[in-house]
Scaffold this motif. Structure first.
Motif, PDB file in Angstrom:
ATOM      1  N   HIS A  58       0.787  -1.244   0.000  1.00 62.16           N
ATOM      2  CA  HIS A  58       0.000   0.000   0.000  1.00 62.16           C
ATOM      3  C   HIS A  58       0.813   1.285   0.000  1.00 62.16           C
ATOM      4  O   HIS A  58       0.247   2.356   0.226  1.00 62.16           O
ATOM      5  N   ASP A  87      -0.578   3.877   2.283  1.00 58.21           N
ATOM      6  CA  ASP A  87       0.081   3.820   3.582  1.00 58.21           C
ATOM      7  C   ASP A  87       1.418   4.539   3.414  1.00 58.21           C
ATOM      8  O   ASP A  87       2.434   3.912   3.076  1.00 58.21           O
ATOM      9  N   ARG A 118      -2.436   2.591  -4.409  1.00 57.70           N
ATOM     10  CA  ARG A 118      -3.575   1.752  -4.015  1.00 57.70           C
ATOM     11  C   ARG A 118      -4.890   2.159  -4.675  1.00 57.70           C
ATOM     12  O   ARG A 118      -5.831   1.362  -4.743  1.00 57.70           O
ATOM     13  N   HIS A 167       2.369  -2.315   6.694  1.00 55.96           N
ATOM     14  CA  HIS A 167       1.308  -1.335   6.433  1.00 55.96           C
ATOM     15  C   HIS A 167       1.474  -0.120   7.328  1.00 55.96           C
ATOM     16  O   HIS A 167       2.282  -0.119   8.251  1.00 55.96           O
ATOM     17  N   GLY A 168       0.624   0.887   7.059  1.00 63.19           N
ATOM     18  CA  GLY A 168       0.564   2.051   7.927  1.00 63.19           C
ATOM     19  C   GLY A 168      -0.874   2.307   8.334  1.00 63.19           C
ATOM     20  O   GLY A 168      -1.787   2.136   7.534  1.00 63.19           O
ATOM     21  N   GLU A 250       1.092  -2.970  11.320  1.00 61.30           N
ATOM     22  CA  GLU A 250       0.461  -1.688  10.994  1.00 61.30           C
ATOM     23  C   GLU A 250       1.178  -0.602  11.787  1.00 61.30           C
ATOM     24  O   GLU A 250       0.942  -0.430  12.982  1.00 61.30           O
TER      25      GLU A 250
HETATM   26 ZN   LIG Z   1      -2.340  -1.051   4.326  1.00 59.05          ZN
END
Ligand SMILES: [Zn+2]
Length: 283
Positions: A58, A87, A118, A167-168, A250
């Motif tokens: 992402h 992200d 994304r 991810h973020g 995350e």
């Molecule tokens: Zn993500």
């Protein structure tokens, strides 16, 4: 006149012979036929020499040529439904983490990183809701096909493995949130080493917490954050047919900004090194 006509006839005969020879020649297998996934200029891939795989679907910023942004028609918004925001910083963080792991352990992780935004393709979704334009399929297939092939290769070479999907999140900027579908995507790890390998001080998130990171769930045995507890990537490759385990990481904003990425990568690399020694070392 005659020599010219003869020449023409010979040329035609030779051309025909060549066509026949081509038709009879054994056909070299195409990369697809021998199971090599497609490649894409919008997916950075790097084979490794360790049982660790990094994925970051992402963080990309690039357009997919000829493809319009997704609209999300008919999909619920947020959670595991439609979301087109990137992200930020995770593309760079994935590369930095791979470099830090290689430096710390002397072994390279496998790496698959999206360069596409994304809004065109969500590589952390099953294909039917990952993209809306068929022209996006080859890029999606390059991402997921390579990831699948790396997971198989790791299982074959090492008998086990760990996929970290990077991810973020924007909910808690000072926290790293764990996504394992409450243990489902690390079931093989737990089978081998018990629950403590998932929720103890020497679990992956236990090691991050020991390194000074605020993690969620704070009590590692508590339930995970409902909407960030693991997407399609960790659910597909973690503890199912692929025979490896998978954890979604995350990262809050504090870990992803340009000033913090190197430190984050070093901290994750330290946890990877310890985790590898504890759980991934013998066949
Ligand atoms: Zn993500």
């Amino acid at each position: 006149m005659l020599p010219l006509r003869r020449f023409a006839l010979i040329t035609v005969a030779l051309a025909l012979a060549a066509v026949v020879a081509l038709a009879d020649a054994p056909v070299a297998p195409t990369p697809h036929a021998i199971g090599k996934p497609p490649t894409s200029p919008l997916v950075a891939v790097e084979p490794g020499d360790s049982p660790v795989i990094l994925s970051a679907p992402h963080g990309g910023t690039k357009d997919v040529p000829g493809v319009s942004p997704r609209k999300g028609d008919g999909l619920p918004v947020g959670g595991s439904g439609f979301f087109a925001g990137r992200d930020g910083g995770t593309e760079e963080l994935a590369h930095a983490t791979a470099a830090a792991i290689a430096k710390k352990t002397g072994k390279k992780p496998y790496l698959v990183v999206a360069q596409f935004h994304r809004k065109f393709i969500d590589a952390n979704r099953p294909p039917e809701i990952a993209y809306e334009d068929a022209k996006a399929k080859p890029t999606y297939d390059a991402y997921r096909g390579t990831l699948a092939s790396y997971c198989r290769e790791v299982k074959k070479r090492y008998g086990r493995g760990l996929l970290l999907d990077i991810h973020g999140q924007g909910r808690m900027k000072d926290t790293v949130i764990r996504g394992t579908k409450d243990g489902k995507t690390v079931a093989l790890l737990v089978q081998r080493y018990g629950e403590k390998a998932h929720t103890g001080p020497n679990s992956f998130f236990g090691l991050l917490a020991a390194g000074g990171y605020k993690v969620y769930p704070e009590k590692l045995a508590d339930k995970e954050y409902a909407t960030l507890s693991g997407g399609d990537i960790v659910q597909t490759y973690g503890s199912g047919d692929y025979g490896i385990d998978a954890i979604q990481l995350e990262f809050g904003g504090d870990f992803r900004d340009a000033a913090s990425r190197t430190a984050t990568a070093d901290k994750v690399a330290a946890a990877v090194a310890k985790f590898t020694e504890l759980y991934l070392s013998d066949k």
